[in-house]
Scaffold this motif. Structure first.
Motif, PDB file in Angstrom:
ATOM      1  N   GLU A 246       0.813  -1.209   0.000  1.00  0.00           N
ATOM      2  CA  GLU A 246       0.000   0.000   0.000  1.00  0.00           C
ATOM      3  C   GLU A 246       0.851   1.266   0.000  1.00  0.00           C
TER       4      GLU A 246
ATOM      5  N   LYS B 171      -9.601   4.489   7.084  1.00  0.00           N
ATOM      6  CA  LYS B 171      -9.084   5.253   5.966  1.00  0.00           C
ATOM      7  C   LYS B 171      -9.614   6.667   6.002  1.00  0.00           C
ATOM      8  N   CYS B 172      -8.731   7.612   5.661  1.00  0.00           N
ATOM      9  CA  CYS B 172      -9.134   9.006   5.545  1.00  0.00           C
ATOM     10  C   CYS B 172      -9.362   9.348   4.083  1.00  0.00           C
ATOM     11  N   GLN B 173      -9.946  10.496   3.862  1.00  0.00           N
ATOM     12  CA  GLN B 173     -10.306  10.883   2.502  1.00  0.00           C
ATOM     13  C   GLN B 173      -9.123  11.426   1.717  1.00  0.00           C
TER      14      GLN B 173
ATOM     15  N   ARG C  17      -3.467   1.113   9.154  1.00  0.00           N
ATOM     16  CA  ARG C  17      -3.668  -0.299   9.441  1.00  0.00           C
ATOM     17  C   ARG C  17      -3.365  -0.581  10.905  1.00  0.00           C
TER      18      ARG C  17
ATOM     19  N   SER D 143      -0.799   5.612   1.275  1.00  0.00           N
ATOM     20  CA  SER D 143      -2.052   5.166   0.673  1.00  0.00           C
ATOM     21  C   SER D 143      -3.275   5.731   1.390  1.00  0.00           C
ATOM     22  N   LYS D 144      -3.041   6.597   2.435  1.00  0.00           N
ATOM     23  CA  LYS D 144      -4.103   7.217   3.226  1.00  0.00           C
ATOM     24  C   LYS D 144      -4.804   6.230   4.143  1.00  0.00           C
ATOM     25  N   ASN D 145      -4.261   5.010   4.259  1.00  0.00           N
ATOM     26  CA  ASN D 145      -4.840   4.006   5.146  1.00  0.00           C
ATOM     27  C   ASN D 145      -4.045   3.917   6.436  1.00  0.00           C
TER      28      ASN D 145
END
Length: 510
Positions: free
Chosen positions: A166, A201-203, A189, A185-187
């Motif tokens: 990611e 996850k963010c926008q 985990r 990847s804006k995630n």
């Protein structure tokens, strides 16, 4: 003319018959006597024959010494010729770093071990004779194998790796048995026991920093926002976004107030309570309930966690702030790309409490990339782009420069403290482990390798399961501490290590 026309066909027929007879007679002479060729052609033929014979011998000789293919070297049967075996054994490879385990293969229905073959000495898998095996830059930790885990002597080394394609790993945070990882990847985990536990996850905006405070998680992003998440419980294993810093209400109030705007660039004004560039670092002061955030906009902001209010915005540096850490004695340290390390303290100024600059610890041309604090020893460490880790210690009046730790060939990107251990991750893909001894002496215990990219972030958590070995003495259990170290890299992986403070007797390869 008429007579000539009558004679020409007769002459043509006679001439063609004569030529045909001559050709036929020559063929007979060649077949019967085999001596029609001139003498110089015969000698040339003999020379060509001898040359072809010699070339054939050379080709046969080359075929006999043709180099064996690489696959055959790894999976070949032992050669019976003792002379060839001794010649091959002298050609050992010095190309790699650490010895690999024996490779067993099946060839022609029989099981053979590559180590038994003399051709194994010609293989690049053979590193037993390499002079680089003892190099402090090259270590291959193997604690993840079953054989190493069963051994009671293996207290330090690699536990496992977490890989998810990611993007690069930019931030880490550990809380208990949970690990939070942020990437581009804006995630975000969440991992537990080396397995993926949850995630959210963010926008927009890649995750540059993560801080955990109870059941709340604060994440700093590339878009200048600080997002707040809440853990919904172990049953649901889910996270919900509950707000951001600043809150929408505070931001709207400051937006309609002209006095709340500050000039950040030419012809650009923004409300002072919001970062207008990437949030690169955050640090938590649990005693006072404050959150510090540093940004590439050169400002340090102070947030009160009880009501999510921005208390203060400080123009701390002349360039981007790369690191902020809460220290000891009420001090807060900031490191910047302008090459300075500054110490701040919150004091009462007039009717309100504000942070004032106490001292500038470091001024240099190289950027300061990371900071870490050993509160028990009152020591602060600063990693910089020149590959050094400078440190300061508290003396009678204030902090005094203690020296520099030299162990990296490229820039130091992250620094972490685990008890008396100091860890530094670098762009050279390695992690140096230092131990603080009595008299402010730091000794390099080992160098952890295994990442295929620069080590961008480090976080440490005390490992309560590390000292449960039955073979250890009770006194050793009390004095020794085990730490679980997480290292995030730009190779898209997170590696988990176990380290002990007192199990190192000297420099060790792990």
């Amino acid at each position: 003319i008429y007579n000539l026309l009558l004679i020409l066909p007769l002459l043509y027929s006679q001439t063609s018959t004569f030529i045909t007879n001559q050709i036929h007679s020559k063929k007979i002479q060649i077949n019967n006597h085999n001596s029609y060729l001139p003498s110089f052609n015969s000698s040339l033929l003999k020379k060509m024959t001898r040359k072809n014979n010699s070339m054939g011998a050379i080709l046969l000789q080359k075929e006999s010494f043709r180099r064996t293919k690489f696959g055959t070297l790894l999976y070949s049967d032992p050669i019976s010729d003792h002379e060839e075996s001794s010649n091959n054994s002298a050609r050992s490879s010095n190309a790699s770093s650490a010895p690999s385990p024996p490779r067993t293969s099946s060839f022609n229905g029989t099981n053979t071990t590559a180590n038994n073959s003399p051709n194994y000495f010609m293989s690049p898998w053979n590193q037993s004779a390499s002079p680089y095996v003892k190099s402090p830059w090259i270590h291959q930790p193997l604690l993840d194998s079953s054989e190493e885990s069963e051994s009671s002597d293996c207290k330090n080394g690699l536990i496992g790796s977490l890989v998810r394609e990611e993007g690069h790993i930019y931030s880490l945070a550990a809380s208990g048995d949970l690990l939070y990882t942020g990437s581009d990847s804006k995630n975000i985990r969440v991992w537990k026991n080396l397995k993926e536990y949850s995630g959210f996850k963010c926008q927009s905006g890649l995750v540059k920093a993560i801080v955990v405070y109870g059941d709340k998680i604060f994440t700093g992003h590339q878009d200048g926002k600080i997002r707040v998440w809440k853990f919904l419980g172990k049953k649901r294993k889910a996270y919900k976004r509950v707000g951001s810093l600043p809150t929408v209400r505070d931001y709207l109030k400051s937006s309609i107030n002209p006095k709340a705007y500050v000039e950040v660039r030419r012809n650009r004004n923004v409300p002072w309570i919001k970062h207008f560039d990437a949030v690169s670092c955050m640090s938590l002061d649990k005693e006072r309930g404050l959150l510090y955030s540093g940004s590439w906009d050169k400002t340090l902001k102070v947030w009160r966690l009880s009501d999510s209010k921005c208390l203060e915005s400080i123009n701390a540096h002349q360039d981007a702030i790369n690191s902020v850490v809460v220290g000891f004695d009420g001090l807060v340290f900031t490191g910047s790309a302008d090459g300075t390390v500054k110490a701040w303290r919150r004091e009462l100024v007039g009717n309100s409490a504000k942070h004032v600059l106490v001292e500038t610890l470091l001024k240099q041309d190289n950027a300061v990339t990371s900071l870490a604090v050993n509160a028990a020893a009152a020591t602060v460490y600063a990693g910089s782009s020149d590959g050094l880790v400078n440190f300061w210690e508290r003396q009678k009046h204030f902090l005094e420069y203690g020296g520099a730790l030299r162990g990296h060939k490229l820039a130091v990107l992250c620094v972490a403290v685990a008890g008396n251990l100091v860890l530094s991750g670098s762009a050279d893909k390695s992690i140096c482990v230092w131990r603080r001894e009595e008299g402010s002496i730091h000794s390099c215990l080992t160098v952890l390798t295994g990442h295929n990219g620069p080590v961008k972030c480090l976080t440490v958590e005390e490992d309560s399961n590390g000292s449960d070995s039955e073979d250890e003495a009770p006194m050793e259990k009390k004095s020794d501490k085990y730490w679980r170290v997480y290292s995030g890299s730009l190779d898209n992986s997170v590696k988990v290590w176990r380290l002990s403070e007192n199990s190192f007797s000297g420099f060790e390869e792990i």
